[in-house]
Design a protein around this motif. Structure first.
Motif, PDB file in Angstrom:
ATOM      1  N   GLY A 605       4.702 -29.056 -46.640  1.00 54.49           N
ATOM      2  CA  GLY A 605       4.475 -27.682 -46.214  1.00 54.49           C
ATOM      3  C   GLY A 605       4.600 -27.544 -44.705  1.00 54.49           C
ATOM      4  O   GLY A 605       4.098 -28.375 -43.946  1.00 54.49           O
ATOM      5  N   ARG A 606       5.299 -26.496 -44.288  1.00 52.62           N
ATOM      6  CA  ARG A 606       5.512 -26.262 -42.863  1.00 52.62           C
ATOM      7  C   ARG A 606       5.191 -24.810 -42.540  1.00 52.62           C
ATOM      8  O   ARG A 606       5.650 -23.898 -43.239  1.00 52.62           O
ATOM      9  CB  ARG A 606       6.967 -26.557 -42.460  1.00 52.62           C
ATOM     10  CG  ARG A 606       7.403 -28.000 -42.718  1.00 52.62           C
ATOM     11  CD  ARG A 606       6.703 -28.963 -41.778  1.00 52.62           C
ATOM     12  NE  ARG A 606       7.088 -30.342 -41.986  1.00 52.62           N
ATOM     13  CZ  ARG A 606       6.393 -31.216 -42.678  1.00 52.62           C
ATOM     14  NH1 ARG A 606       5.264 -30.840 -43.288  1.00 52.62           N
ATOM     15  NH2 ARG A 606       6.789 -32.470 -42.789  1.00 52.62           N
ATOM     16  N   CYS A 607       4.404 -24.592 -41.479  1.00 51.15           N
ATOM     17  CA  CYS A 607       4.079 -23.239 -41.035  1.00 51.15           C
ATOM     18  C   CYS A 607       4.472 -23.118 -39.566  1.00 51.15           C
ATOM     19  O   CYS A 607       4.018 -23.918 -38.732  1.00 51.15           O
ATOM     20  CB  CYS A 607       2.594 -22.945 -41.215  1.00 51.15           C
ATOM     21  SG  CYS A 607       2.160 -21.232 -40.847  1.00 51.15           S
ATOM     22  N   ILE A 608       5.325 -22.135 -39.282  1.00 52.86           N
ATOM     23  CA  ILE A 608       5.833 -21.960 -37.917  1.00 52.86           C
ATOM     24  C   ILE A 608       5.410 -20.588 -37.413  1.00 52.86           C
ATOM     25  O   ILE A 608       5.788 -19.560 -37.969  1.00 52.86           O
ATOM     26  CB  ILE A 608       7.367 -22.092 -37.875  1.00 52.86           C
ATOM     27  CG1 ILE A 608       7.816 -23.414 -38.517  1.00 52.86           C
ATOM     28  CG2 ILE A 608       7.864 -21.993 -36.437  1.00 52.86           C
ATOM     29  CD1 ILE A 608       9.315 -23.529 -38.706  1.00 52.86           C
ATOM     30  N   PHE A 609       4.603 -20.598 -36.358  1.00 53.00           N
ATOM     31  CA  PHE A 609       4.143 -19.365 -35.724  1.00 53.00           C
ATOM     32  C   PHE A 609       5.090 -19.034 -34.563  1.00 53.00           C
ATOM     33  O   PHE A 609       5.658 -19.934 -33.940  1.00 53.00           O
ATOM     34  CB  PHE A 609       2.731 -19.550 -35.165  1.00 53.00           C
ATOM     35  CG  PHE A 609       1.680 -19.880 -36.193  1.00 53.00           C
ATOM     36  CD1 PHE A 609       0.731 -18.943 -36.549  1.00 53.00           C
ATOM     37  CD2 PHE A 609       1.616 -21.148 -36.790  1.00 53.00           C
ATOM     38  CE1 PHE A 609      -0.267 -19.252 -37.470  1.00 53.00           C
ATOM     39  CE2 PHE A 609       0.628 -21.461 -37.709  1.00 53.00           C
ATOM     40  CZ  PHE A 609      -0.314 -20.506 -38.057  1.00 53.00           C
ATOM     41  N   ILE A 632      -2.568 -15.935 -31.893  1.00 47.55           N
ATOM     42  CA  ILE A 632      -1.629 -16.672 -32.753  1.00 47.55           C
ATOM     43  C   ILE A 632      -1.626 -18.156 -32.398  1.00 47.55           C
ATOM     44  O   ILE A 632      -1.657 -19.035 -33.279  1.00 47.55           O
ATOM     45  CB  ILE A 632      -0.211 -16.075 -32.620  1.00 47.55           C
ATOM     46  CG1 ILE A 632      -0.094 -14.776 -33.435  1.00 47.55           C
ATOM     47  CG2 ILE A 632       0.851 -17.060 -33.060  1.00 47.55           C
ATOM     48  CD1 ILE A 632      -0.055 -14.963 -34.938  1.00 47.55           C
ATOM     49  N   GLU A 633      -1.589 -18.458 -31.087  1.00 42.19           N
ATOM     50  CA  GLU A 633      -1.593 -19.869 -30.671  1.00 42.19           C
ATOM     51  C   GLU A 633      -2.892 -20.550 -31.090  1.00 42.19           C
ATOM     52  O   GLU A 633      -2.878 -21.701 -31.556  1.00 42.19           O
ATOM     53  CB  GLU A 633      -1.385 -19.980 -29.163  1.00 42.19           C
ATOM     54  CG  GLU A 633       0.030 -19.677 -28.714  1.00 42.19           C
ATOM     55  CD  GLU A 633       0.277 -20.074 -27.270  1.00 42.19           C
ATOM     56  OE1 GLU A 633      -0.518 -20.862 -26.713  1.00 42.19           O
ATOM     57  OE2 GLU A 633       1.277 -19.606 -26.706  1.00 42.19           O
ATOM     58  N   ALA A 634      -4.006 -19.856 -30.909  1.00 40.86           N
ATOM     59  CA  ALA A 634      -5.292 -20.436 -31.308  1.00 40.86           C
ATOM     60  C   ALA A 634      -5.336 -20.655 -32.820  1.00 40.86           C
ATOM     61  O   ALA A 634      -5.801 -21.701 -33.299  1.00 40.86           O
ATOM     62  CB  ALA A 634      -6.433 -19.522 -30.866  1.00 40.86           C
ATOM     63  N   MET A 635      -4.833 -19.683 -33.591  1.00 43.39           N
ATOM     64  CA  MET A 635      -4.801 -19.811 -35.042  1.00 43.39           C
ATOM     65  C   MET A 635      -3.934 -21.000 -35.452  1.00 43.39           C
ATOM     66  O   MET A 635      -4.290 -21.775 -36.347  1.00 43.39           O
ATOM     67  CB  MET A 635      -4.245 -18.521 -35.669  1.00 43.39           C
ATOM     68  CG  MET A 635      -4.380 -18.472 -37.201  1.00 43.39           C
ATOM     69  SD  MET A 635      -3.378 -17.155 -37.961  1.00 43.39           S
ATOM     70  CE  MET A 635      -3.900 -15.734 -37.043  1.00 43.39           C
ATOM     71  N   MET A 636      -2.793 -21.157 -34.769  1.00 46.33           N
ATOM     72  CA  MET A 636      -1.893 -22.274 -35.087  1.00 46.33           C
ATOM     73  C   MET A 636      -2.597 -23.610 -34.880  1.00 46.33           C
ATOM     74  O   MET A 636      -2.531 -24.500 -35.735  1.00 46.33           O
ATOM     75  CB  MET A 636      -0.640 -22.194 -34.211  1.00 46.33           C
ATOM     76  CG  MET A 636       0.351 -23.339 -34.402  1.00 46.33           C
ATOM     77  SD  MET A 636       0.009 -24.817 -33.380  1.00 46.33           S
ATOM     78  CE  MET A 636       0.353 -24.192 -31.735  1.00 46.33           C
ATOM     79  N   PHE A 695       4.964 -34.055 -36.322  1.00 42.03           N
ATOM     80  CA  PHE A 695       3.921 -33.637 -35.382  1.00 42.03           C
ATOM     81  C   PHE A 695       3.409 -32.255 -35.758  1.00 42.03           C
ATOM     82  O   PHE A 695       4.040 -31.502 -36.503  1.00 42.03           O
ATOM     83  CB  PHE A 695       4.423 -33.658 -33.938  1.00 42.03           C
ATOM     84  CG  PHE A 695       5.659 -32.828 -33.686  1.00 42.03           C
ATOM     85  CD1 PHE A 695       5.573 -31.477 -33.398  1.00 42.03           C
ATOM     86  CD2 PHE A 695       6.923 -33.409 -33.722  1.00 42.03           C
ATOM     87  CE1 PHE A 695       6.699 -30.718 -33.157  1.00 42.03           C
ATOM     88  CE2 PHE A 695       8.059 -32.663 -33.479  1.00 42.03           C
ATOM     89  CZ  PHE A 695       7.951 -31.312 -33.197  1.00 42.03           C
ATOM     90  N   SER A 696       2.238 -31.908 -35.198  1.00 42.46           N
ATOM     91  CA  SER A 696       1.595 -30.648 -35.551  1.00 42.46           C
ATOM     92  C   SER A 696       0.730 -30.189 -34.390  1.00 42.46           C
ATOM     93  O   SER A 696       0.217 -31.004 -33.615  1.00 42.46           O
ATOM     94  CB  SER A 696       0.728 -30.841 -36.806  1.00 42.46           C
ATOM     95  OG  SER A 696       0.340 -29.613 -37.370  1.00 42.46           O
ATOM     96  N   GLY A 697       0.600 -28.868 -34.246  1.00 41.81           N
ATOM     97  CA  GLY A 697      -0.248 -28.318 -33.192  1.00 41.81           C
ATOM     98  C   GLY A 697       0.439 -28.129 -31.864  1.00 41.81           C
ATOM     99  O   GLY A 697      -0.221 -27.947 -30.842  1.00 41.81           O
ATOM    100  N   ALA A 698       1.785 -28.133 -31.851  1.00 41.58           N
ATOM    101  CA  ALA A 698       2.534 -28.044 -30.597  1.00 41.58           C
ATOM    102  C   ALA A 698       3.136 -26.657 -30.415  1.00 41.58           C
ATOM    103  O   ALA A 698       3.408 -25.943 -31.375  1.00 41.58           O
ATOM    104  CB  ALA A 698       3.644 -29.089 -30.567  1.00 41.58           C
ATOM    105  N   VAL A 699       3.353 -26.285 -29.152  1.00 39.60           N
ATOM    106  CA  VAL A 699       4.121 -25.088 -28.810  1.00 39.60           C
ATOM    107  C   VAL A 699       5.453 -25.567 -28.249  1.00 39.60           C
ATOM    108  O   VAL A 699       5.501 -26.235 -27.210  1.00 39.60           O
ATOM    109  CB  VAL A 699       3.387 -24.215 -27.778  1.00 39.60           C
ATOM    110  CG1 VAL A 699       4.268 -23.031 -27.373  1.00 39.60           C
ATOM    111  CG2 VAL A 699       2.062 -23.721 -28.331  1.00 39.60           C
ATOM    112  N   ILE A 700       6.541 -25.235 -28.939  1.00 35.98           N
ATOM    113  CA  ILE A 700       7.870 -25.720 -28.573  1.00 35.98           C
ATOM    114  C   ILE A 700       8.664 -24.578 -27.948  1.00 35.98           C
ATOM    115  O   ILE A 700       8.838 -23.522 -28.572  1.00 35.98           O
ATOM    116  CB  ILE A 700       8.626 -26.268 -29.805  1.00 35.98           C
ATOM    117  CG1 ILE A 700       7.795 -27.328 -30.517  1.00 35.98           C
ATOM    118  CG2 ILE A 700       9.988 -26.806 -29.395  1.00 35.98           C
ATOM    119  CD1 ILE A 700       7.507 -28.554 -29.696  1.00 35.98           C
TER     120      ILE A 700
END
Length: 710
Positions: A605-609, A632-636, A695-700
């Motif tokens: 499963g992948r979720c992209i904000f 949104i960033e905090a929710m991510m 990886f998870s929890g990053a802003v790209i």
């Protein structure tokens, strides 16, 4: 604070103020500069109420700290008594006389004459001119060449950028003047990491002798150097280097100019570097700490033999400035020096806070990203490195340190970055607790950067997988919100080409139908779901469509958003605020909560904000939109932490300046060619959607090809 037209001070500044050493276009695009409103001790506050610990003392200068009432009182008294008079016409003022006497007493014994100016640039320029004039007076007019060092900084006049060795300054207007030469900086970390300090000191100093012989000693006027190269990255000389270059200058009859604009008045734990290192230069340049930045003033200290010749020059001395020895600046400088003496701040740097600062910085030496920690007095440098074991520097240089500097600023600490070195020089009144705060925050920022660098490396691996896989999303089901146009439409097309069945969600039924037709024309599979998730029935329509399509979901892209009113926060109406927050943030939450069971059931499963620089204050007057994207960033990040156990990876994409309808509405006068095309977003989303993304929890961020190459 805003004007009647609603523009902030920052926006007004960007419209009419050309900032030094700044990318002014980038500054304007960001809505203007941060407006610093007040200071006290080691702290600054901006006009938004944010507090910063100034770990650079302004620009290496606010040594006694901010908010010194005694300096303001002295300035006011002197302005009332005599606001200004010049020193050109056989006149002087009491503060000017007293300051000249005081400096003669503080500097080495043979430097008893001061020439005053307003900045370090002016006194370094003056040293060059007066040195050449001196040689002219003693019958050696051919001695004109100035030798400086690579990465040396002596100011921004044409002569001083020529003497300095900062390539970026040379590129803007050119070196421009003949009779300037340079030698390599004594930068052991870069040029001699495997050499002993003694051997490197000898090699670095010998470069000066080689250059003098190459040019001919009869042609060389002076050698100018900073005892510690400040703007060049805090390059500390190896032990014995300064004494050796002084001997070389004396041996070849070359004047020795010591640029102490940064180092004098206690920064190193002594009144001057000349005192600390036992040097006898022919000129010393002084500024910055002379007044702790409370008034613009500088001084050139001239050795007795040269001063005598200048005094006896036929026709007098044709050099100086309107504000040379300005009485108000001189009075403030005198009181500043009195504060340093009265509060024993120079001794404090030498015996207490300086050693504490140096010990604290050494805690960072073992960090994987730290190649070297350098410090003396209250000057500290933390040089970052890509691979410590193999001594591999970052390429291109400067990016990592700049990101770390900005991260520190967001955390309330101001430092400077040069290449990949972080520079620290707090006021002399900094406390032990504040030093700990600086170092602890820097350590946290380094950990953040290390994580980000790991993500970048991991993302590159994923990019390689995607590039060599025909359909990396084959058999997957994706849902893209806001898919009728812009980024959402492009992501949906890319996912379909990669083999996914794509559910297209938006309120615009006509736009969705067009996007579906485009995808199907390319052989892809798409399902249009026209629905408004702000209404309960909209969610029911979506869930029914997913159930009818097989009841599974592997990838969720939360892209839908509205911009709302572009106004300062206090001016936004409640209804407008509520609408933006509901559509951009609350609807995303409701959708995520409803679809989490399906993402959890997926084997990848992948979720992209989708976020924005507005979430981090990049745009003034974007209040509601910025708040929603920060949410949104905090929710991510929360969802990333909570959902890793389900195998879900959650990340965010920051498209940056991208050619979308929303961007055009916000910046109607912007050249579309100056921002990234929407197509640049697709590959980034695809890399985050594939199963290989671990990886998870990053802003790209999204970089187009041109940006990626810079």
């Amino acid at each position: 604070m805003s004007d009647p037209d609603g523009k902030t001070l920052g926006q007004r500044d960007a419209a009419h103020h050309l900032h030094p050493f700044t990318d002014n276009r980038e500054l304007a695009d960001a809505g203007g500069p941060t407006v610093i409103e007040r200071g006290e001790g080691c702290y600054l506050w901006d006009d938004q109420g944010h507090r910063y610990l100034d770990a650079l003392a302004g620009l290496w200068c606010v040594n006694v700290g901010y908010g010194r009432k005694e300096l303001a009182d002295v300035a006011a008294r002197q302005m009332q008594q005599l606001a200004y008079y010049n020193t050109f016409f056989n006149t002087t003022t009491a503060p000017t006389v007293e300051l000249a006497e005081t400096l003669a007493a503080l500097m080495p014994g043979h430097l008893n004459t001061a020439l005053f100016a307003n900045s370090g640039s002016e006194v370094c320029d003056s040293a060059i001119r007066l040195a050449r004039f001196y040689w002219q007076l003693v019958g050696k007019p051919s001695k004109r060449i100035v030798i400086g060092r690579e990465e040396g900084y002596h100011g921004s006049t044409l002569a001083t950028i020529s003497a300095g060795g900062v390539g970026a300054m040379h590129a803007q207007g050119g070196i421009g003047m003949p009779d300037f030469a340079h030698i390599e900086a004594p930068y052991k970390f870069l040029h001699g990491p495997d050499m002993s300090e003694a051997a490197f000191a000898q090699q670095a100093a010998h470069a000066l002798e080689i250059k003098i012989k190459e040019l001919g000693a009869e042609n060389v006027a002076l050698f100018i150097c900073e005892p510690i190269q400040g703007a060049g990255g805090l390059i500390f000389p190896p032990e014995g280097y300064l004494q050796e270059v002084q001997r070389i200058c004396q041996r070849h009859d070359v004047l020795f100019v010591l640029d102490e604009v940064i180092s004098a008045f206690g920064r190193l734990g002594a009144w001057s570097a000349a005192e600390l290192f036992g040097l006898s230069p022919d000129f010393i340049t002084l500024a910055k700490g002379l007044s702790s930045g409370y008034q613009p003033i500088s001084a050139l200290m001239i050795s007795d033999p040269i001063a005598d010749k200048l005094r006896d020059a036929e026709g007098g001395l044709a050099h100086g400035f309107t504000y040379s020895g300005h009485p108000v600046a001189a009075a403030v400088a005198l009181e500043n020096l009195n504060i340093l003496k009265r509060e024993k701040l120079v001794e404090r740097v030498a015996q207490d806070i300086g050693p504490y600062f140096q010990r604290a910085l050494t805690r960072l030496a073992g960090h994987p990203l730290v190649g070297e920690v350098r410090s003396l007095g209250l000057l500290g440098a933390v040089e970052l490195i890509q691979d410590k074991d193999r001594h591999i520097l970052f390429d291109p240089p400067g990016v990592v340190a700049a990101v770390c500097r900005e991260n520190l600023r967001e955390r309330g600490i101001i430092v400077r970055a040069v290449r990949d070195t972080l520079l620290i020089a707090p006021p002399f009144v900094v406390t032990h607790d504040q030093v700990d705060d600086i170092v602890d925050t820097l350590e946290a920022a380094l950990e953040y950067i290390r994580k980000e660098l790991g993500i970048i490396a991991e993302e590159q691996k994923v990019a390689d997988v995607v590039e060599h896989t025909a359909q990396p999303l084959a058999g997957k089901v994706a849902l893209v919100t806001g898919a009728s146009r812009g980024i959402g439409a492009e992501v949906a097309r890319v996912f379909a080409r990669a083999g996914a069945t794509v559910f297209l969600l938006a309120r615009d039924a006509k736009g969705l139908a067009a996007r579906q037709a485009e995808i199907e024309a390319e052989g892809g599979t798409a399902v249009s779901v026209p629905a408004d998730l702000s209404r309960p029935e909209g969610m029911a329509v979506l869930l029914e469509a997913i159930e009818n399509g097989g009841g599974r979901l592997d990838v969720l892209v939360l892209n839908a958003a509205v911009l709302g009113d572009l106004k300062p926060l206090p001016d936004i109406e409640n209804a407008s605020w509520d609408r933006v927050i509901d559509l951009n943030l609350s609807a995303a939450f409701r959708l995520l909560a409803a679809l989490h069971p399906l993402l959890s059931a997926s084997n990848a499963g992948r979720c992209i904000f989708v976020t924005s620089g507005a979430a981090r204050g990049a745009h003034a007057n974007w209040g509601a939109y910025a708040a929603s994207k920060a949410g949104i960033e905090a929710m991510m990040r929360v969802y990333a932490a909570e959902s890793r156990k389900f195998g879900i990876r959650a990340n965010a994409v920051d498209p940056g300046a991208m050619r979308t309808g929303m961007r055009a509405a916000a910046f109607p006068d912007e050249d579309p060619g100056s921002v990234s095309p929407v197509k640049a977003a697709g590959p980034v989303f695809l890399r985050l959607a594939v199963a290989d993304c671990s990886f998870s929890g990053a802003v790209i961020p999204v970089l187009d090809k041109a940006e990626a190459a810079e």
